[in-house]
Scaffold this motif. Structure first.
Motif, PDB file in Angstrom:
ATOM      1  N   SER A  81       0.811  -1.218   0.000  1.00 17.10           N
ATOM      2  CA  SER A  81       0.000   0.000   0.000  1.00 17.10           C
ATOM      3  C   SER A  81       0.842   1.265   0.000  1.00 17.10           C
ATOM      4  CB  SER A  81      -0.924   0.009   1.220  1.00 17.10           C
ATOM      5  OG  SER A  81      -0.172  -0.035   2.424  1.00 17.10           O
ATOM      6  N   LYS A  82       2.121   1.150   0.394  1.00 16.45           N
ATOM      7  CA  LYS A  82       3.018   2.304   0.421  1.00 16.45           C
ATOM      8  C   LYS A  82       3.954   2.338  -0.776  1.00 16.45           C
ATOM      9  CE  LYS A  82       3.205   2.328   5.501  1.00 16.45           C
ATOM     10  NZ  LYS A  82       4.113   2.194   6.672  1.00 16.45           N
ATOM     11  N   SER A  83       3.778   1.398  -1.699  1.00 13.06           N
ATOM     12  CA  SER A  83       4.676   1.294  -2.841  1.00 13.06           C
ATOM     13  C   SER A  83       3.935   1.646  -4.122  1.00 13.06           C
ATOM     14  CB  SER A  83       5.251  -0.129  -2.940  1.00 13.06           C
ATOM     15  OG  SER A  83       5.904  -0.493  -1.730  1.00 13.06           O
ATOM     16  N   TYR A  84       4.641   2.255  -5.048  1.00 12.53           N
ATOM     17  CA  TYR A  84       3.995   2.688  -6.281  1.00 12.53           C
ATOM     18  C   TYR A  84       5.063   2.969  -7.345  1.00 12.53           C
ATOM     19  CZ  TYR A  84       5.355   7.210  -4.315  1.00 12.53           C
ATOM     20  OH  TYR A  84       6.061   8.254  -3.772  1.00 12.53           O
ATOM     21  N   LEU A  85       4.596   3.084  -8.586  1.00 12.21           N
ATOM     22  CA  LEU A  85       5.481   3.417  -9.687  1.00 12.21           C
ATOM     23  C   LEU A  85       5.579   4.930  -9.833  1.00 12.21           C
ATOM     24  CD1 LEU A  85       4.430   0.842 -12.423  1.00 12.21           C
ATOM     25  CD2 LEU A  85       6.516   0.825 -11.070  1.00 12.21           C
ATOM     26  N   GLY A  86       6.773   5.421 -10.126  1.00  7.00           N
ATOM     27  CA  GLY A  86       6.985   6.840 -10.365  1.00  7.00           C
ATOM     28  C   GLY A  86       7.062   7.109 -11.853  1.00  7.00           C
ATOM     29  N   ASP A  87       8.101   7.826 -12.264  1.00  8.72           N
ATOM     30  CA  ASP A  87       8.254   8.165 -13.675  1.00  8.72           C
ATOM     31  C   ASP A  87       8.524   6.923 -14.510  1.00  8.72           C
ATOM     32  OD1 ASP A  87       7.924  10.825 -13.067  1.00  8.72           O
ATOM     33  OD2 ASP A  87      10.076  11.245 -12.927  1.00  8.72           O
ATOM     34  N   VAL A  88       7.886   6.874 -15.676  1.00  8.70           N
ATOM     35  CA  VAL A  88       8.095   5.790 -16.645  1.00  8.70           C
ATOM     36  C   VAL A  88       8.284   6.416 -18.013  1.00  8.70           C
ATOM     37  CG1 VAL A  88       7.121   3.729 -17.713  1.00  8.70           C
ATOM     38  CG2 VAL A  88       6.670   4.200 -15.301  1.00  8.70           C
ATOM     39  N   ASN A  89       9.376   6.077 -18.670  1.00 12.38           N
ATOM     40  CA  ASN A  89       9.655   6.628 -19.994  1.00 12.38           C
ATOM     41  C   ASN A  89      10.195   5.527 -20.891  1.00 12.38           C
ATOM     42  OD1 ASN A  89       9.373   9.739 -19.725  1.00 12.38           O
ATOM     43  ND2 ASN A  89      10.611   9.166 -17.952  1.00 12.38           N
ATOM     44  N   SER A  90       9.655   5.472 -22.104  1.00 15.62           N
ATOM     45  CA  SER A  90      10.105   4.496 -23.086  1.00 15.62           C
ATOM     46  C   SER A  90      10.760   5.228 -24.246  1.00 15.62           C
ATOM     47  CB  SER A  90       8.932   3.653 -23.587  1.00 15.62           C
ATOM     48  OG  SER A  90       9.388   2.587 -24.393  1.00 15.62           O
ATOM     49  N   PHE A  91      12.000   4.823 -24.541  1.00 19.13           N
ATOM     50  CA  PHE A  91      12.771   5.431 -25.620  1.00 19.13           C
ATOM     51  C   PHE A  91      13.067   4.361 -26.670  1.00 19.13           C
ATOM     52  CE2 PHE A  91      13.829   7.685 -21.663  1.00 19.13           C
ATOM     53  CZ  PHE A  91      13.418   8.982 -22.013  1.00 19.13           C
ATOM     54  N   PRO A  92      13.577   4.761 -27.815  1.00 16.38           N
ATOM     55  CA  PRO A  92      13.789   3.778 -28.892  1.00 16.38           C
ATOM     56  C   PRO A  92      14.659   2.595 -28.502  1.00 16.38           C
ATOM     57  CG  PRO A  92      13.941   6.002 -29.776  1.00 16.38           C
ATOM     58  CD  PRO A  92      13.826   6.135 -28.288  1.00 16.38           C
ATOM     59  N   PHE A  93      15.629   2.811 -27.582  1.00 16.27           N
ATOM     60  CA  PHE A  93      16.533   1.718 -27.246  1.00 16.27           C
ATOM     61  C   PHE A  93      16.526   1.353 -25.773  1.00 16.27           C
ATOM     62  CE2 PHE A  93      18.350   3.902 -30.955  1.00 16.27           C
ATOM     63  CZ  PHE A  93      18.320   2.860 -31.879  1.00 16.27           C
ATOM     64  N   SER A  96      10.621   2.991  -9.356  1.00 19.44           N
ATOM     65  CA  SER A  96       9.722   2.319  -8.416  1.00 19.44           C
ATOM     66  C   SER A  96      10.017   2.828  -7.020  1.00 19.44           C
ATOM     67  CB  SER A  96       9.921   0.794  -8.465  1.00 19.44           C
ATOM     68  OG  SER A  96       9.483   0.262  -9.689  1.00 19.44           O
ATOM     69  N   ILE A  97       8.973   3.164  -6.310  1.00 21.10           N
ATOM     70  CA  ILE A  97       9.118   3.647  -4.940  1.00 21.10           C
ATOM     71  C   ILE A  97       8.587   2.569  -4.011  1.00 21.10           C
ATOM     72  CG2 ILE A  97       8.376   5.355  -3.258  1.00 21.10           C
ATOM     73  CD1 ILE A  97       8.537   6.181  -6.977  1.00 21.10           C
ATOM     74  N   TYR A  98       9.443   2.118  -3.100  1.00 23.31           N
ATOM     75  CA  TYR A  98       9.102   1.009  -2.215  1.00 23.31           C
ATOM     76  C   TYR A  98       9.011   1.508  -0.777  1.00 23.31           C
ATOM     77  CZ  TYR A  98      10.581  -1.864  -6.194  1.00 23.31           C
ATOM     78  OH  TYR A  98      10.710  -2.430  -7.436  1.00 23.31           O
ATOM     79  N   GLY A  99       7.881   1.230  -0.135  1.00 24.60           N
ATOM     80  CA  GLY A  99       7.702   1.564   1.267  1.00 24.60           C
ATOM     81  C   GLY A  99       7.932   0.344   2.141  1.00 24.60           C
ATOM     82  N   PHE A 100       8.743   0.488   3.176  1.00 26.81           N
ATOM     83  CA  PHE A 100       9.054  -0.610   4.091  1.00 26.81           C
ATOM     84  C   PHE A 100       8.678  -0.202   5.515  1.00 26.81           C
ATOM     85  CE2 PHE A 100      11.840  -1.414   0.524  1.00 26.81           C
ATOM     86  CZ  PHE A 100      11.837  -2.793   0.402  1.00 26.81           C
TER      87      PHE A 100
END
Length: 918
Positions: free
Chosen positions: A215-227, A233-237
């Motif tokens: 519940s404390k973990s989530y994805l942050g920025d995601v970028n797809s480039f040609p190569f 990923s942000i992980y809560g412990f």
């Protein structure tokens, strides 16, 4: 014709509705109509794909795929991703042709907690992986690259059965695009579990169980480039009890950000692997070759290097087609950027000698950059802050098939320089009051090229672990310590304050040298702990030499600050240019083999060419010794030493330390600071004194070792240290460590050594005596050195060297024992009219007696010759003590009398016990 058109229109309508959002009822109705048409209209080859879709009953995939892409943000690149606007869910699309294909994965700790090994920018792991479909699951598989054979050979079948790949994760395939057959997975299923293995790492570093909180973990920025694909990923412990973390407001919960780079592996780009040679220090990509070549060596070893190609192969000096570009992160403070830039560009001198003009470039990351420093497309020099780290690292990522370096990111902790520029004595050991924590003997507890401390994650690219290890910690402590000692010398000798131009110039030199060392690693070079021995002591401060030839043979050594002896004009504190070995190593790794007679260039084709370069290795300035060569055997393959005569160098530095103590005692600008600072400075100088004294131990029973391939009299692998040099070392030990006047401090100075009394987070009051424990400190120094000199390993080497030299040319066990005993028990063996033994000498004598008694009573391991000589020396000592007590009984103070009588009694009992045991 009519039937074909009708069928095509239905097909287009169906896909239009399914893909663009028709409701389920309409979609199902169209599907039913389409199925009816299939029953009445003959199949046509052009519509076979559409027929198969519904023959396989994939209507659920139609609906699921339509739901995913409806209104989603589409990120196209190496991999296509869909980000749902409402839920924020991200779906990863893998094409059929992307299955079973090699990709490079790089995992970086983007944000940590600033202490206890969890630092921003640290590499976590890197690996070669591929996707594999098994039924309705997609497997994330790490490829095994340790064993290979020539393609098409029968051995390929055997290898496939003998050595397994590693299936790390299996995730559910959410749906399959019915038209393209592309697989869709939820990226959370892969990256929102503990993909980088942080849970066991937290347990190791923090000694506390932490659990990943979904519940404390989530994805942050995601970028797809040609190569490449870049994901945060942000992980809560959380932990019910929490660890003892100072940097967190509440250690029961912490958050770590991890950056992932998934990139296409460069293949068929013209890169030719280059074979390794153990005379030149490169990191290696090694594999076991099962081809039927009947070689006596089962391993193939390639050096790790960049793919540099000349723009004009016929020119004497040509720019590369694609230079190595380092970006200075925008987090690097403005005042340090010039030093960083110079440290990187120092290596262009070496590349120019092999034909490359401006092989390396340095660029500044803009403040508004839209790319991430951990992006695999960028080589960066990053800056982070911590409470307790104080280190720099230069990791790289390579193609595990060829050794081609693909990416490099240098990380530098601000503590490495901040303490010098702002407050030169606020270092990571600032609250430490003992010699143990920063002792150079920490190196004996750390094998610098052994597996890293965690033992959890191994790099699949370099086949070595990439997490921080103990050697990083001890290196960082010592590097910071050495830099602080230079700054302290400036302050005590030249009255330079932290904000002065002198200090700024000093910091610039230090940071430039530090960056040059780390850049060397990213070019593929290993440590060279022989590098500091190039110049004679008298040349170290001659800038006409150090600015041309270099201060050291290699900047890949662990280099101390070069402090000039008293009465000598100070030269460079740190190297201003790379050394001859560095240039030679770059020649081996990057010089182009241009033989026009060879049509198909291969690693084997280059071998004679490389051998000619490596033949220069016997030249003294090209001497090479790396991590596994560090031992007590070679006095010139060492860390934190300087010059070709360490005996002279260490004596200079111990004299400098004595001078600095005098300045502290007599008063200096530093005395105006807090009283706790004086204790810290005194202890730091004592540590410096100790470090330089310990450098000499390797001379006793020492042997130089060189990696020569030629087996002849001129190039012997082992050459014992001359007897005269060993005897001089023992003389120096007596004068600087064992003599009654070796440690002489005024009562006034000792009474000023009060500790700091501030107690708060980040500055706790350590648990030690409030007053300064001077006897304990001195005895520790003496004991470490004495026990090292009389260790079983050293005595075994001394005994062996007697067989490797002519009679009378080696230091023998009896001479070592006798010299030490007479130096340590001088008062007993001399006929002084009034014998009085000081408290410091009594402590040393008891320690020496303890060592000999342990040998005789078989409580410690030594060769039998060592034990019998210890027995003989005890008998001589026993006679001398009894004679001295009898001669001076009326002139002995009670301390001395009790000490001598008790020592005599212990010897008597030990000798009797030894006799009774037979």
């Amino acid at each position: 014709m009519k039937n074909w058109i009708t069928r095509l229109l239905i097909y287009i309508a169906l896909f239009y509705n399914l893909l663009l959002g028709a409701n389920d009822a309409a979609a199902n109705q169209l599907s039913d109509v389409y199925v009816q048409q299939l029953n009445t209209i003959p199949g046509m080859e052009k519509l076979a794909i559409a027929d198969n879709i519904f023959k396989e009953n994939r209507r659920d995939d139609f609906r699921r795929f339509r739901e995913i892409i409806k209104g989603a943000e589409k990120l196209e690149g190496l991999f296509t991703l869909y980000r749902a606007k409402d839920s924020g869910a991200i779906y990863w699309e893998i094409k059929p042709e992307q299955l079973n294909k090699n990709y490079l994965g790089i995992v970086t700790l983007e944000s940590g907690v600033g202490e206890s090994g969890l630092y921003s920018g640290l590499p976590l792991q890197d690996f070669l992986f591929y996707f594999q479909r098994v039924n309705n699951n997609l497997h994330f598989v790490i490829r095994n690259v340790k064993f290979r054979t020539e393609p098409g050979q029968p051995e390929e079948r055997s290898l496939a059965r003998s050595f397994s790949d590693s299936v790390l994760y299996a995730v559910n395939i959410v749906c399959i695009d019915p038209y393209s057959k592309n697989l869709i997975i939820d990226i959370n299923d892969l990256l929102m579990q503990d993909f980088p293995g942080l849970t066991p790492l937290l347990k190791y570093f923090l000694q506390t169980e932490y659990q990943l909180e979904e519940s404390k973990s989530y994805l942050g920025d995601v970028n797809s480039f040609p190569f490449n694909l870049e994901v945060d990923s942000i992980y809560g412990f959380s932990s019910p009890e929490g660890a003892n973390l100072i940097t967190l407001p509440d250690s029961r919960a912490l958050t770590l950000k991890v950056h992932y780079s998934f990139s296409q592996l460069r293949e068929n780009n013209g890169y030719i692997p280059r074979l390794a040679d153990d005379r030149v220090g490169y990191f290696i990509t090694a594999f076991q070759d099962f081809s039927g070549n009947h070689s006596k060596e089962p391993f193939v070893r390639y050096i790790n290097r960049w793919h540099l190609e000349l723009s004009d192969p016929n020119a004497a000096l040509s720019p590369p087609k694609k230079p190595i570009v380092f970006w200075i992160e925008n987090a690097v403070p403005l005042e340090y950027r010039d030093a960083v830039r110079e440290g990187v560009l120092m290596w262009n001198k070496a590349f120019e000698k092999v034909g490359f003009q401006n092989a390396i470039e340095v660029r500044q990351m803009p403040d508004d950059a839209d790319w991430h420093p951990a992006d695999v497309r960028y080589n960066t020099i990053r800056w982070f802050n911590s409470l307790d780290a104080g280190f720099a690292r230069g990791p790289m990522r390579v193609n595990p098939f060829t050794g081609e370096i693909l990416d490099a990111d240098i990380i530098v902790d601000a503590n490495m320089v901040r303490s010098l520029q702002q407050d030169y004595h606020t270092l990571i050991e600032a609250n430490s009051d003992d010699l143990y924590s920063t002792s150079i003997y920490a190196k004996s507890r750390v094998k610098m090229n052994q597996p890293y401390a965690t033992g959890i994650h191994k790099s699949r690219v370099e086949n070595r672990e990439t997490w921080s290890n103990d050697s990083d910690f001890y290196y960082s402590m010592e590097s910071s310590f050495q830099a602080a000692m230079g700054a302290l010398t400036l302050s005590l000798v030249q009255d330079a304050i932290p904000s002065s131009d002198q200090m700024k110039k000093y910091v610039h030199q230090y940071l430039r040298s530090l960056i040059a060392h780390e850049v060397g690693h990213t070019l593929g070079l290993r440590h060279n702990f022989h590098g500091s021995t190039m110049l004679a002591p008298g040349e170290l401060n001659d800038t006409q030499i150090t600015h041309t030839k270099g201060l050291v043979g290699s900047v890949m050594d662990y280099l101390p600050v070069n402090i000039a002896p008293q009465g000598v004009q100070q030269g460079d504190y740190f190297p201003a240019v790379i050394g001859p070995y560095d240039e030679w190593a770059i020649e081996y790794g990057y010089k182009r083999y241009s033989n026009l007679m060879v049509e198909a260039m291969t690693p084997v084709t280059e071998k004679p060419f490389l051998e000619q370069i490596a033949l220069a290795s016997p030249q003294p300035e090209l001497s090479y010794a790396t991590d596994e060569d560090i031992s007590d055997i070679n006095p010139l393959a060492n860390i934190w030493d300087m010059s070709s005569d360490v005996l002279v160098y260490s004596q200079w530095q111990m004299d400098n330390a004595r001078m600095m103590w005098q300045r502290l005692d007599k008063g200096s600008p530093l005395r105006a600071e807090g009283y706790g600072d004086l204790r810290l400075l005194f202890n730091r100088i004592l540590n410096y004194y100790f470090r330089n004294a310990t450098l000499l131990t390797q001379y006793i029973g020492g042997q130089s070792f060189r990696r020569h391939h030629a087996l002849d009299q001129t190039h012997a692998h082992f050459v014992p240290v001359p007897l005269e040099k060993q005897r001089q070392v023992l003389t120096n030990f007596n004068e600087y460590v064992f003599d009654k006047n070796a440690f002489s401090f005024s009562p006034h100075l000792l009474n000023q050594l009060a500790p700091s009394r501030f107690s708060h987070w980040g500055n706790p009051i350590p648990i030690y005596r409030l007053d300064y424990p001077i006897h304990e400190r001195i005895l520790y120094i003496q004991s470490v050195i004495l026990r090292s000199l009389l260790s079983g390993d050293r005595l075994n080497r001394l005994r062996d060297i007697e067989l490797k030299t002519l009679p009378g040319e080696s230091l023998t066990i009896p001479e070592l024992f006798d010299t030490l005993q007479k130096d340590i028990w001088t008062e007993v063996f001399t006929s002084e009219s009034h014998m009085s033994i000081s408290s410091i000498r009594r402590s040393l004598q008891r320690e020496h007696l303890n060592i000999l008694l342990s040998m005789v009573l078989r409580k410690t391991y030594v060769p039998e010759d060592g034990r019998t000589i210890a027995w003989y020396e005890l008998r001589q000592l026993h006679k001398a003590i009894n004679a001295g007590v009898k001669q001076h009984s009326g002139n002995l103070d009670i301390y001395t009398l009790a000490h001598l009588e008790e020592s005599s009694d212990r010897i008597t009992k030990a000798l009797n016990a030894q006799l009774l045991s037979y």
